[in-house]
Design a protein around this motif. Structure first.
Motif, PDB file in Angstrom:
ATOM      1  N   ILE A 165      10.331 -32.083 -61.801  1.00  0.00           N
ATOM      2  CA  ILE A 165      11.504 -32.437 -62.610  1.00  0.00           C
ATOM      3  C   ILE A 165      11.574 -31.547 -63.853  1.00  0.00           C
ATOM      4  N   LEU A 201      10.884 -33.294 -55.784  1.00  0.00           N
ATOM      5  CA  LEU A 201      11.961 -33.936 -56.544  1.00  0.00           C
ATOM      6  C   LEU A 201      12.309 -35.294 -55.953  1.00  0.00           C
ATOM      7  N   ARG A 202      12.324 -35.377 -54.626  1.00  0.00           N
ATOM      8  CA  ARG A 202      12.608 -36.672 -54.015  1.00  0.00           C
ATOM      9  C   ARG A 202      11.539 -37.695 -54.373  1.00  0.00           C
ATOM     10  N   ALA A 203      10.292 -37.194 -54.568  1.00  0.00           N
ATOM     11  CA  ALA A 203       9.191 -38.082 -54.939  1.00  0.00           C
ATOM     12  C   ALA A 203       9.128 -38.327 -56.450  1.00  0.00           C
ATOM     13  N   ARG A 204      10.082 -37.767 -57.182  1.00  0.00           N
ATOM     14  CA  ARG A 204      10.153 -37.919 -58.648  1.00  0.00           C
ATOM     15  C   ARG A 204       8.893 -37.391 -59.330  1.00  0.00           C
ATOM     16  N   ASP A 205       8.381 -36.249 -58.811  1.00  0.00           N
ATOM     17  CA  ASP A 205       7.218 -35.628 -59.418  1.00  0.00           C
ATOM     18  C   ASP A 205       7.598 -35.076 -60.790  1.00  0.00           C
ATOM     19  N   PRO A 206       6.893 -35.476 -61.873  1.00  0.00           N
ATOM     20  CA  PRO A 206       7.290 -35.045 -63.225  1.00  0.00           C
ATOM     21  C   PRO A 206       7.224 -33.536 -63.432  1.00  0.00           C
ATOM     22  N   GLN A 232      14.555 -28.956 -64.892  1.00  0.00           N
ATOM     23  CA  GLN A 232      15.237 -29.016 -66.178  1.00  0.00           C
ATOM     24  C   GLN A 232      15.168 -27.674 -66.889  1.00  0.00           C
ATOM     25  N   ASN A 264      13.922 -30.278 -52.180  1.00  0.00           N
ATOM     26  CA  ASN A 264      12.561 -30.239 -52.695  1.00  0.00           C
ATOM     27  C   ASN A 264      11.891 -31.603 -52.519  1.00  0.00           C
TER      28      ASN A 264
END
Length: 311
Positions: free
Chosen positions: A150, A142-147, A154, A139
């Protein structure tokens, strides 16, 4: 008991037609839910599944009221069957209490397994094609740490965890309820008041129940058990009093003996106490004549916890 389950989406106005059908089918209790079928977290469904016992029958008006997909339906029906109950759908005229109904579900299971294999094959083919084009699998959000991504991950993990512990709830949940009675249980004037056992004593009973399953289920740790209980309490499937502290065990004779030795001579080392116990012919908690400093240390720590020795 004959149990019914009715669900309408948030856009629907009423589930009266389903209730009428379930009542006519003889349902003694009906769990009503107003939530989209695409959501796996359905509190009323989870409450119904957790409360099933041997001989119960779960009835729905039709398949899509219970499950979001064929695979989801099979998983839910497996949970029902593991609890010793049966499943019936009125519209599709399927009843797992009959040989023909069980045969139909075996066919469904074969189709679902075929679909899972095809999905797996398509996923692998897609990953291989992406790698050939120099793209990274997975994704991008997810690699871009999009909240948002994420948070969605979860949520899916939390749902998968609940599915995992709920699948074996028919084994561990009755044991927890029996070993950890709530205040409501105590106020019910039961003929025999059950004591609240510490988790260390509940755990072996659960692992014993798991050991007899085919295929065998993995052993639980106390930490894993508490996590499962916390989750069921959060979802309203267990009373919060289940997590209340167990009453302290009365001091045993060994604890009092070791505490008396330590009080009479505070300078006594653990090895000195061990030698003294052996000289007096006092057996260890496991019935051995030879004492280790570790066993003595455990008794000293317990004596401190129970107020027989100063910390």
């Amino acid at each position: 008991m004959i149990v019914g389950y009715a669900r309408v989406s948030t856009e629907d106005q009423t589930n009266a037609a389903q209730i009428d059908q379930l009542t006519a089918a003889g349902c003694e209790r009906i769990f009503e839910e107003k939530i989209s079928g695409a959501k796996r977290q359905r509190p009323r469904l989870d409450r119904m599944l957790a409360g099933l016992s041997t001989g119960d029958l779960v009835i729905v008006s039709k398949f899509d009221r219970l499950a979001r997909s064929l695979i989801d339906l099979l998983n839910i029906v497996d949970t029902i069957r593991e609890a010793g109950a049966d499943f019936r759908s009125l519209a599709e005229e399927i009843n797992t209490a009959t040989p023909s109904g069980r045969l139909q579900f075996h066919v469904f299971g074969a189709l679902a397994e075929f679909e899972r294999e095809r999905i797996s094959e398509r996923t692998k083919e897609g990953i291989a094609a992406a790698k050939r084009r120099g793209r990274l699998p997975g994704n991008p959000a997810l690699r871009a740490r999009d909240p948002v991504a994420i948070a969605e991950l979860q949520t899916r993990r939390a749902e998968a965890y609940f599915d995992a512990i709920n699948a074996s709830a028919h084994l561990w949940l009755p044991i927890v309820k029996s070993c950890r009675p709530t205040e409501n249980d105590k106020l019910a004037a039961l003929p025999l008041q059950r004591p609240t056992l510490p988790w260390s004593q509940v755990l072996p009973r659960i692992n014993s129940a798991f050991a007899g399953q085919v295929p065998p289920l993995p052993r639980w740790t106390e930490r894993r058990l508490l996590r499962a209980v916390h989750r069921f309490v959060e979802d309203g499937l267990l009373h919060a009093d289940t997590l209340a502290s167990a009453p302290a065990r009365p001091a045993s004779g060994l604890v009092r003996t070791v505490a008396a030795m330590k009080r009479s001579n505070p300078r006594m080392r653990l090895c000195d106490i061990a030698n003294e116990l052996e000289a007096l012919g006092i057996a260890t908690p496991r019935g051995h004549s030879k004492w280790s400093t570790g066993s003595v240390g455990n008794l000293v720590r317990r004596a401190k916890r129970e107020g027989l020795l100063k910390g």
